[in-house]
Write a protein that holds these residues in place. Sequence first.
Motif, PDB file in Angstrom:
ATOM      1  N   ARG A   1       0.844  -1.193   0.000  1.00 49.98           N
ATOM      2  CA  ARG A   1       0.000   0.000   0.000  1.00 49.98           C
ATOM      3  C   ARG A   1       0.879   1.243   0.000  1.00 49.98           C
ATOM      4  O   ARG A   1       1.709   1.424   0.890  1.00 49.98           O
ATOM      5  CB  ARG A   1      -0.934  -0.005   1.202  1.00 49.98           C
ATOM      6  CG  ARG A   1      -2.011  -1.063   1.086  1.00 49.98           C
ATOM      7  CD  ARG A   1      -3.044  -0.908   2.133  1.00 49.98           C
ATOM      8  NE  ARG A   1      -2.551  -1.527   3.373  1.00 49.98           N
ATOM      9  CZ  ARG A   1      -3.278  -1.680   4.456  1.00 49.98           C
ATOM     10  NH1 ARG A   1      -4.509  -1.231   4.488  1.00 49.98           N
ATOM     11  NH2 ARG A   1      -2.768  -2.255   5.524  1.00 49.98           N
ATOM     12  N   LYS A   2       0.673   2.088  -0.985  1.00 49.61           N
ATOM     13  CA  LYS A   2       1.519   3.271  -1.172  1.00 49.61           C
ATOM     14  C   LYS A   2       1.361   4.285  -0.045  1.00 49.61           C
ATOM     15  O   LYS A   2       2.360   4.807   0.463  1.00 49.61           O
ATOM     16  CB  LYS A   2       1.197   3.939  -2.505  1.00 49.61           C
ATOM     17  CG  LYS A   2       1.509   3.105  -3.710  1.00 49.61           C
ATOM     18  CD  LYS A   2       1.057   3.796  -4.977  1.00 49.61           C
ATOM     19  CE  LYS A   2       1.151   2.862  -6.161  1.00 49.61           C
ATOM     20  NZ  LYS A   2       0.662   3.462  -7.390  1.00 49.61           N
ATOM     21  N   ASN A   3       0.123   4.569   0.359  1.00 44.81           N
ATOM     22  CA  ASN A   3      -0.103   5.611   1.360  1.00 44.81           C
ATOM     23  C   ASN A   3       0.484   5.243   2.722  1.00 44.81           C
ATOM     24  O   ASN A   3       1.096   6.078   3.385  1.00 44.81           O
ATOM     25  CB  ASN A   3      -1.595   5.917   1.493  1.00 44.81           C
ATOM     26  CG  ASN A   3      -2.162   6.563   0.249  1.00 44.81           C
ATOM     27  OD1 ASN A   3      -1.422   7.166  -0.524  1.00 44.81           O
ATOM     28  ND2 ASN A   3      -3.445   6.423   0.042  1.00 44.81           N
TER      29      ASN A   3
ATOM     30  N   LYS B   1       5.723   3.019  -6.142  1.00 42.45           N
ATOM     31  CA  LYS B   1       4.996   4.106  -6.803  1.00 42.45           C
ATOM     32  C   LYS B   1       4.954   3.946  -8.324  1.00 42.45           C
ATOM     33  O   LYS B   1       4.061   4.476  -8.985  1.00 42.45           O
ATOM     34  CB  LYS B   1       5.661   5.430  -6.427  1.00 42.45           C
ATOM     35  CG  LYS B   1       4.874   6.640  -6.746  1.00 42.45           C
ATOM     36  CD  LYS B   1       5.579   7.871  -6.228  1.00 42.45           C
ATOM     37  CE  LYS B   1       4.879   9.115  -6.733  1.00 42.45           C
ATOM     38  NZ  LYS B   1       5.581  10.322  -6.344  1.00 42.45           N
TER      39      LYS B   1
ATOM     40  N   TYR C   1       4.177   1.348  -9.995  1.00 41.03           N
ATOM     41  CA  TYR C   1       3.152   0.397 -10.419  1.00 41.03           C
ATOM     42  C   TYR C   1       1.762   0.976 -10.259  1.00 41.03           C
ATOM     43  O   TYR C   1       1.486   1.719  -9.322  1.00 41.03           O
ATOM     44  CB  TYR C   1       3.268  -0.903  -9.609  1.00 41.03           C
ATOM     45  CG  TYR C   1       4.555  -1.627  -9.846  1.00 41.03           C
ATOM     46  CD1 TYR C   1       4.744  -2.392 -10.982  1.00 41.03           C
ATOM     47  CD2 TYR C   1       5.601  -1.521  -8.936  1.00 41.03           C
ATOM     48  CE1 TYR C   1       5.929  -3.048 -11.216  1.00 41.03           C
ATOM     49  CE2 TYR C   1       6.798  -2.180  -9.159  1.00 41.03           C
ATOM     50  CZ  TYR C   1       6.948  -2.937 -10.295  1.00 41.03           C
ATOM     51  OH  TYR C   1       8.129  -3.582 -10.519  1.00 41.03           O
ATOM     52  N   THR C   2       0.880   0.572 -11.170  1.00 40.43           N
ATOM     53  CA  THR C   2      -0.524   0.955 -11.066  1.00 40.43           C
ATOM     54  C   THR C   2      -1.211   0.006 -10.088  1.00 40.43           C
ATOM     55  O   THR C   2      -0.663  -1.042  -9.710  1.00 40.43           O
ATOM     56  CB  THR C   2      -1.211   0.868 -12.436  1.00 40.43           C
ATOM     57  OG1 THR C   2      -1.183  -0.495 -12.883  1.00 40.43           O
ATOM     58  CG2 THR C   2      -0.544   1.778 -13.448  1.00 40.43           C
ATOM     59  N   GLU C   3      -2.421   0.372  -9.704  1.00 39.37           N
ATOM     60  CA  GLU C   3      -3.154  -0.457  -8.744  1.00 39.37           C
ATOM     61  C   GLU C   3      -3.477  -1.855  -9.290  1.00 39.37           C
ATOM     62  O   GLU C   3      -3.349  -2.837  -8.562  1.00 39.37           O
ATOM     63  CB  GLU C   3      -4.428   0.273  -8.300  1.00 39.37           C
ATOM     64  CG  GLU C   3      -4.983  -0.220  -6.988  1.00 39.37           C
ATOM     65  CD  GLU C   3      -3.995  -0.173  -5.832  1.00 39.37           C
ATOM     66  OE1 GLU C   3      -3.993  -1.136  -5.043  1.00 39.37           O
ATOM     67  OE2 GLU C   3      -3.226   0.785  -5.703  1.00 39.37           O
TER      68      GLU C   3
ATOM     69  N   GLU D   1      -1.653  -3.593 -11.356  1.00 41.32           N
ATOM     70  CA  GLU D   1      -0.380  -4.326 -11.293  1.00 41.32           C
ATOM     71  C   GLU D   1      -0.065  -4.741  -9.859  1.00 41.32           C
ATOM     72  O   GLU D   1       0.392  -5.870  -9.616  1.00 41.32           O
ATOM     73  CB  GLU D   1       0.756  -3.469 -11.852  1.00 41.32           C
ATOM     74  CG  GLU D   1       0.667  -3.246 -13.333  1.00 41.32           C
ATOM     75  CD  GLU D   1       1.684  -2.248 -13.841  1.00 41.32           C
ATOM     76  OE1 GLU D   1       2.178  -2.454 -14.959  1.00 41.32           O
ATOM     77  OE2 GLU D   1       1.986  -1.269 -13.133  1.00 41.32           O
ATOM     78  N   LEU D   2      -0.321  -3.849  -8.920  1.00 41.49           N
ATOM     79  CA  LEU D   2      -0.078  -4.187  -7.510  1.00 41.49           C
ATOM     80  C   LEU D   2      -1.008  -5.300  -7.049  1.00 41.49           C
ATOM     81  O   LEU D   2      -0.602  -6.173  -6.283  1.00 41.49           O
ATOM     82  CB  LEU D   2      -0.234  -2.948  -6.627  1.00 41.49           C
ATOM     83  CG  LEU D   2       0.863  -1.903  -6.772  1.00 41.49           C
ATOM     84  CD1 LEU D   2       0.535  -0.669  -5.943  1.00 41.49           C
ATOM     85  CD2 LEU D   2       2.207  -2.473  -6.361  1.00 41.49           C
ATOM     86  N   ASN D   3      -2.248  -5.279  -7.525  1.00 41.42           N
ATOM     87  CA  ASN D   3      -3.171  -6.378  -7.185  1.00 41.42           C
ATOM     88  C   ASN D   3      -2.650  -7.697  -7.727  1.00 41.42           C
ATOM     89  O   ASN D   3      -2.741  -8.731  -7.061  1.00 41.42           O
ATOM     90  CB  ASN D   3      -4.571  -6.095  -7.733  1.00 41.42           C
ATOM     91  CG  ASN D   3      -5.290  -5.041  -6.941  1.00 41.42           C
ATOM     92  OD1 ASN D   3      -5.011  -4.836  -5.759  1.00 41.42           O
ATOM     93  ND2 ASN D   3      -6.202  -4.344  -7.586  1.00 41.42           N
TER      94      ASN D   3
ATOM     95  N   ARG E   1       0.201  -8.772  -5.536  1.00 43.26           N
ATOM     96  CA  ARG E   1      -0.335  -9.286  -4.260  1.00 43.26           C
ATOM     97  C   ARG E   1      -0.810 -10.725  -4.413  1.00 43.26           C
ATOM     98  O   ARG E   1      -0.594 -11.556  -3.545  1.00 43.26           O
ATOM     99  CB  ARG E   1      -1.482  -8.404  -3.787  1.00 43.26           C
ATOM    100  CG  ARG E   1      -1.055  -7.067  -3.274  1.00 43.26           C
ATOM    101  CD  ARG E   1      -2.255  -6.227  -2.832  1.00 43.26           C
ATOM    102  NE  ARG E   1      -1.846  -4.867  -2.648  1.00 43.26           N
ATOM    103  CZ  ARG E   1      -2.298  -3.838  -3.354  1.00 43.26           C
ATOM    104  NH1 ARG E   1      -3.228  -4.025  -4.283  1.00 43.26           N
ATOM    105  NH2 ARG E   1      -1.858  -2.631  -3.135  1.00 43.26           N
TER     106      ARG E   1
END
Length: 159
Positions: free
Chosen positions: A76-78, A137, A139-141, A143-145, A148
């Motif tokens: 998670r980026k935030n 940062k 990667y797009t969401e 891609e991160l999914n 994961r």
Amino acid sequence: MSNSANTSNDIEFQYHNHNNEEYIRLYSLSRTVKWLAIIDAFFSLFYLLVTPYLGLYSLFSLIVATCGYYGAKNLRKNDTLIYLIFFSLKTLLNIAVPIYIFCNYNATTNWILFNVFIMLLEVYLTSIIYKFYFTLKKYTEPELNNIRLMTQPVRVIMW
């Protein structure tokens, strides 16, 4: 039905746009930041229990370390950004206070060498968190999914 097939193909296509070494680097940095956050949380809890005059700072540090752990674990980026900002400020404080003490008070050589070592270590650890955040940062969401899903173990249940 064709909509969901297109979505999965889009995610698969995005996955193949990046090199596997980048994913391995992200995963490796993620594990490193998780362990740093665990160690940070341990010492924050220790200071919370042992030194009551640092109670509020230690409690806040424990919360932010937990945020850093879950940010690294779940990519998670935030959460990772919060941990990076706090760790950077803590590093700056850990550099400024010994310099102030050295300039205004008599300090032994051992104390100075120890604090220089701690300063260099803190800067190095901050750079690891920084690398992780800026790698994350990129990667797009979707891609991160996908990442994961790749890092979760597959459990087979046989009846």
